[in-house]
Write an enzyme that holds these catalytic residues in place. Structure first.
Site, PDB file in Angstrom:
ATOM      1  N   GLU A   1      -3.942   7.789  -5.086  1.00 34.10           N
ATOM      2  CA  GLU A   1      -4.249   6.757  -6.439  1.00 34.10           C
ATOM      3  C   GLU A   1      -5.563   7.255  -7.046  1.00 34.10           C
ATOM      4  O   GLU A   1      -6.447   7.416  -6.355  1.00 34.10           O
ATOM      5  CB  GLU A   1      -4.250   5.427  -6.066  1.00 34.10           C
ATOM      6  CG  GLU A   1      -3.002   4.945  -5.580  1.00 34.10           C
ATOM      7  CD  GLU A   1      -3.211   3.350  -5.364  1.00 34.10           C
ATOM      8  OE1 GLU A   1      -3.938   2.670  -5.996  1.00 34.10           O
ATOM      9  OE2 GLU A   1      -2.202   2.733  -4.616  1.00 34.10           O
TER      10      GLU A   1
ATOM     11  N   HIS B   1      -1.125   0.224  -9.846  1.00 31.21           N
ATOM     12  CA  HIS B   1      -1.720  -0.540  -9.108  1.00 31.21           C
ATOM     13  C   HIS B   1      -2.242  -1.696  -9.572  1.00 31.21           C
ATOM     14  O   HIS B   1      -3.270  -2.241 -10.041  1.00 31.21           O
ATOM     15  CB  HIS B   1      -3.047  -0.051  -8.401  1.00 31.21           C
ATOM     16  CG  HIS B   1      -3.412  -0.752  -7.046  1.00 31.21           C
ATOM     17  ND1 HIS B   1      -3.450  -0.127  -5.781  1.00 31.21           N
ATOM     18  CD2 HIS B   1      -3.386  -2.088  -6.741  1.00 31.21           C
ATOM     19  CE1 HIS B   1      -3.818  -0.883  -4.924  1.00 31.21           C
ATOM     20  NE2 HIS B   1      -3.715  -2.170  -5.529  1.00 31.21           N
TER      21      HIS B   1
ATOM     22  N   ARG C   1       0.923  -1.207  -0.141  1.00 34.47           N
ATOM     23  CA  ARG C   1       0.043   0.004   0.062  1.00 34.47           C
ATOM     24  C   ARG C   1       0.986   1.196   0.117  1.00 34.47           C
ATOM     25  O   ARG C   1       1.992   1.311   0.575  1.00 34.47           O
ATOM     26  CB  ARG C   1      -1.096   0.029   1.231  1.00 34.47           C
ATOM     27  CG  ARG C   1      -2.010  -1.014   1.097  1.00 34.47           C
ATOM     28  CD  ARG C   1      -3.107  -0.281   0.060  1.00 34.47           C
ATOM     29  NE  ARG C   1      -4.182  -1.284  -0.220  1.00 34.47           N
ATOM     30  CZ  ARG C   1      -4.346  -2.586  -0.971  1.00 34.47           C
ATOM     31  NH1 ARG C   1      -3.462  -2.819  -1.716  1.00 34.47           N
ATOM     32  NH2 ARG C   1      -5.284  -3.176  -0.845  1.00 34.47           N
TER      33      ARG C   1
HETATM   34  C1  GLV Z   1      -5.183  -4.924  -4.226  1.00 34.12           C
HETATM   35  O1  GLV Z   1      -4.619  -4.003  -3.706  1.00 34.12           O
HETATM   36  C2  GLV Z   1      -5.784  -5.713  -3.333  1.00 34.12           C
HETATM   37  O2  GLV Z   1      -5.731  -5.575  -2.070  1.00 34.12           O
HETATM   38  O3  GLV Z   1      -6.539  -6.796  -3.512  1.00 34.12           O
END
Ligand code: GLV
Ligand code: GLV
Length: 367
Positions: free
Chosen positions: A295, A317, A266
């Site tokens: 983001e 991401h 994260r």
């Molecule tokens: C992606 O970042 C997730 O947490 O699945």
């Protein structure tokens, strides 16, 4: 038995939604690829929704649970991470929420490894050189070289599911592995990896003897050639071992000037201003990021500074963004399938309606 459950999905999660339609659910899917405004989710909940399908982009807190009061029975999160869901609020309102752990473990770990490789071997700069017709000659070291991964030392920060899968991939590249986790250690797994390493060495499959061990965070950062981050985001007050800005100026300065940082966990685990400084002033050799403090990455982010472009890889991401991982309706393979199954378990009272026994429910402590 027909199911008249009403489900609102804040996002289209693909064909797996057919499973709900076939079961007779009344399904509403927010059609825009962008996240719905919170007010819209609240409106839908007030109209009497039984199940809510969410993504990381939705802020799920007291306001949301309040709007669903009396009807909302489950929040099914399409992700393994759930830092967008206020767990205390969910617990107070006694609404179980589910996640999609496991099915994205290997995809995320392999992407982290590819990011690591891309940094180490300068794939981005090398392709630019070729495409921009700057490849004037083949030369032993000009215009630049990369660094091998094989035989190097990687620090795995966070040894949950994804960290362990990353360890497995790194061990296949004959790397030395330093592990650190503030909250959870899996010594059995580490022992098993050492046994496979030893066997590979004994049978001549890997030429150098390598090792794996748990160490302190400081030792991991001081010794590693690569640091890969796999911790959940825990803010101050959410855990005795918070991870918010774990990578601050002090920690980044512990890393070797030749080392690389990879983050698929994260964004807020890394202080981006400190990282930008670290890259500009060459405290470390490079970083590859898939997640950010904000983001999508804002246009004004200092991480976009052209002066660090050659050593700062930026991805959207994307670590779990592989076809089967994202879309398979099979709960054993895809986030979509697992998300749907978590929702069904709660609404249809599988496991005799015992929330504590439902495998995909996260906040079991509230029941
Ligand atoms: C992606 O970042 C997730 O947490 O699945
Ligand atoms: C490189 O292409 C080599 O043949 O060594």
């Amino acid at each position: 038995m027909p199911n008249n459950f009403r489900v609102f999905a804040t996002c289209d999660i693909g064909d797996a939604l057919e499973v709900l339609r076939k079961r007779g659910y009344q399904l509403e899917v927010y059609p825009d690829p962008k996240a719905p405004p919170k007010g819209l989710i609240i409106d839908r909940l007030r109209s009497g929704i039984d199940g809510l399908i969410t993504t990381l982009r939705d802020q799920i807190d007291a306001e949301i649970f309040e709007a669903g009061k009396g009807t909302l029975k489950v929040v099914a999160q399409y992700a393994v991470g759930f830092d967008n869901i206020n767990r205390a609020d969910a617990n107070r309102c006694k609404v179980p929420f589910t996640n999609t752990a496991d099915v994205l473990t290997e995809a995320t770990a392999e992407f982290a490894f590819f990011m690591l490789g891309s940094l180490a071997r300068k794939l981005w700069s090398a392709e630019h050189l070729t495409r921009e017709n700057k490849w004037g000659f083949w030369h032993p070291y000009l215009p630049f070289l990369g660094d091998e991964v094989t035989g190097k030392t990687v620090a795995i920060i966070g040894t949950g599911r994804i960290g362990l899968a990353m360890i497995k991939k790194c061990s296949g590249f004959d790397m030395n592995i330093l592990c650190y986790d503030p909250a959870y250690q899996n010594h059995e797994y580490i022992k098993a990896i050492q046994e496979t390493i030893d066997l590979r060495y004994a049978r001549g499959i890997q030429k150098e003897k390598t090792s794996i061990k748990y160490v302190s965070l400081e030792d991991a950062l001081r010794q590693a050639d690569f640091v890969s981050v796999h911790v959940p985001l825990l803010r101050e007050g959410e855990s005795p071992t918070p991870t918010f800005h774990l990578f601050n100026e002090k920690r980044l300065r512990m890393m070797k000037p030749t080392s690389f940082l990879v983050n698929t966990s994260r964004g807020p685990v890394i202080d981006e201003n400190a990282l930008t400084k670290a890259l500009k002033e060459n405290w470390i050799a490079g970083a590859a990021l898939d997640v950010y403090e904000k983001e999508p990455l804002p246009p004004e982010s200092p991480l976009r500074d052209p002066s660090i472009e050659d050593r700062c890889r930026l991805f959207p991401h994307f670590a779990s963004a592989a076809r089967i991982t994202r879309l398979s309706p099979d709960p054993a393979k895809g986030m979509a399938g697992r998300c749907i199954q978590g929702l069904i378990d709660v609404l249809e009272r599988n496991y005799s309606g015992d929330v504590k026994r439902m495998p995909y429910v996260v906040n079991k402590e509230a029941f």
